[in-house]
Scaffold this active site. Structure first.
Site, PDB file in Angstrom:
ATOM      1  N   THR A   1      -1.205   7.472  -0.834  1.00 44.48           N
ATOM      2  CA  THR A   1      -2.489   7.321  -1.537  1.00 44.48           C
ATOM      3  C   THR A   1      -3.326   6.180  -0.968  1.00 44.48           C
ATOM      4  O   THR A   1      -4.530   6.103  -1.236  1.00 44.48           O
ATOM      5  CB  THR A   1      -2.250   7.019  -3.031  1.00 44.48           C
ATOM      6  OG1 THR A   1      -1.584   5.743  -3.124  1.00 44.48           O
ATOM      7  CG2 THR A   1      -1.374   8.075  -3.690  1.00 44.48           C
TER       8      THR A   1
ATOM      9  N   ASP B   1       4.849  -5.765   9.490  1.00 46.26           N
ATOM     10  CA  ASP B   1       5.925  -5.345  10.399  1.00 46.26           C
ATOM     11  C   ASP B   1       5.965  -6.210  11.646  1.00 46.26           C
ATOM     12  O   ASP B   1       7.044  -6.542  12.150  1.00 46.26           O
ATOM     13  CB  ASP B   1       5.742  -3.875  10.787  1.00 46.26           C
ATOM     14  CG  ASP B   1       6.186  -2.941   9.672  1.00 46.26           C
ATOM     15  OD1 ASP B   1       6.887  -3.397   8.750  1.00 46.26           O
ATOM     16  OD2 ASP B   1       5.830  -1.747   9.734  1.00 46.26           O
TER      17      ASP B   1
ATOM     18  N   ASP C   1       0.461  -2.838  12.163  1.00 51.03           N
ATOM     19  CA  ASP C   1       0.923  -3.245  10.830  1.00 51.03           C
ATOM     20  C   ASP C   1       1.307  -4.723  10.861  1.00 51.03           C
ATOM     21  O   ASP C   1       2.299  -5.112  11.479  1.00 51.03           O
ATOM     22  CB  ASP C   1       2.137  -2.391  10.420  1.00 51.03           C
ATOM     23  CG  ASP C   1       2.505  -2.615   8.966  1.00 51.03           C
ATOM     24  OD1 ASP C   1       2.747  -3.788   8.596  1.00 51.03           O
ATOM     25  OD2 ASP C   1       2.532  -1.647   8.198  1.00 51.03           O
TER      26      ASP C   1
ATOM     27  N   ARG D   1       0.848  -1.189   0.000  1.00 48.37           N
ATOM     28  CA  ARG D   1       0.000   0.000   0.000  1.00 48.37           C
ATOM     29  C   ARG D   1       0.877   1.230   0.000  1.00 48.37           C
ATOM     30  O   ARG D   1       1.709   1.390   0.877  1.00 48.37           O
ATOM     31  CB  ARG D   1      -0.831   0.022   1.288  1.00 48.37           C
ATOM     32  CG  ARG D   1      -2.157  -0.555   1.129  1.00 48.37           C
ATOM     33  CD  ARG D   1      -3.106  -0.292   2.245  1.00 48.37           C
ATOM     34  NE  ARG D   1      -2.641   0.228   3.505  1.00 48.37           N
ATOM     35  CZ  ARG D   1      -3.466   0.646   4.458  1.00 48.37           C
ATOM     36  NH1 ARG D   1      -4.766   0.643   4.249  1.00 48.37           N
ATOM     37  NH2 ARG D   1      -3.019   1.078   5.604  1.00 48.37           N
TER      38      ARG D   1
END
Ligand code: PRP
Ligand code: URA
Length: 212
Positions: A111, A206, A203, A107
């Site tokens: 944006t 991560d 995340d 991603r």
């Protein structure tokens, strides 16, 4: 409100219990990775509930008997890189014969749109039922694009399996691909201004790979 007709929320106590530790910010990388894999195994069990069976005959130590085996149905698992990789081993625990394709998407942080960087699918995917894997369905952009990419290879069917889904992602996926069944372990409240699922788990990539 999203259309929930093809959406299956797996609220089994074992999944919900493991999900609590997955969400917890104090859970370290090793435990997080193990939990993602274990949840994937439990979800695989549910998501393969509709595999067709056929009759076969075997001989027990006592006598011949008719019994059932899965009827030649071939599966392919397609993780979305990176975080989907964390679910593959757990899925293969139950279906070791499945082939594994990969789709690389990330991603864009500005944006929030997915950018494709890798794509390798099994050559015989036309003969296979595909389960796409990604722990997180946030805006749904990555899932919608991954499904579009897989559809170009004409698999027999596609399911999308994630751990946490946001209502926004469910809406995007079910509107873009109403034929795809979506399996998740939880539907969260929604997205924050950065496109993160709330309360979510942060995340996923991560936390799986320790790149926080
Ligand atoms: C995360 C996640 C999904 C995507 C979900 O991946 O694993 O692929 O975001 O967001 P969306 O529904 O809004 O598209 P990310 O882009 O962070 O890449 P990574 O797995 O490599 O960290
Ligand atoms: N991707 C993640 O890994 N987590 C989110 O909350 C949203 C997208």
């Amino acid at each position: 409100m999203p259309n929930y007709e093809n959406v299956f929320v797996m609220d089994h106590p074992l999944i919900q219990h493991k999900l609590t530790f997955l969400r917890d910010a104090s859970t370290g990388t090793k435990h997080f990775r193990e939990l993602v894999s274990e949840i994937a195994t439990l979800m695989c069990y549910e998501a393969t509930r509709d595999l067709p069976l056929e009759e076969t005959e075997i001989e027990t130590p006592m006598q011949k008997t008719k019994t059932k085996v899965i009827s030649g149905r071939k599966l392919a698992f397609v993780p979305i890189l990176r975080a989907g990789l964390g679910m593959v081993d757990g899925m293969l625990q139950l279906v070791p014969s499945a082939k594994v394709g990969h789709i690389g998407l990330y991603r864009d942080h500005e944006t929030l749109k997915p950018v494709e960087y890798y794509n390798k699918l099994p050559q015989d995917i036309e003969e296979r039922d595909v389960i796409i894997l990604d722990p997180m369905l946030a805006t749904g952009g990555s899932a919608v694009d991954a499904i579009t990419i897989v559809k170009r290879s004409h698999p027999k069917s596609i399911k999308f399996l994630c751990i946490i889904a946001a209502p926004e992602g469910i809406k995007a996926l079910t509107e873009a691909h109403p034929d795809v069944h979506l399996y998740c372990a939880a539907v969260d409240n929604g997205l924050n201004e950065n496109g993160y699922i709330m309360p979510g788990l942060g995340d996923a990539g991560d936390r799986i790979f320790g790149t926080l």
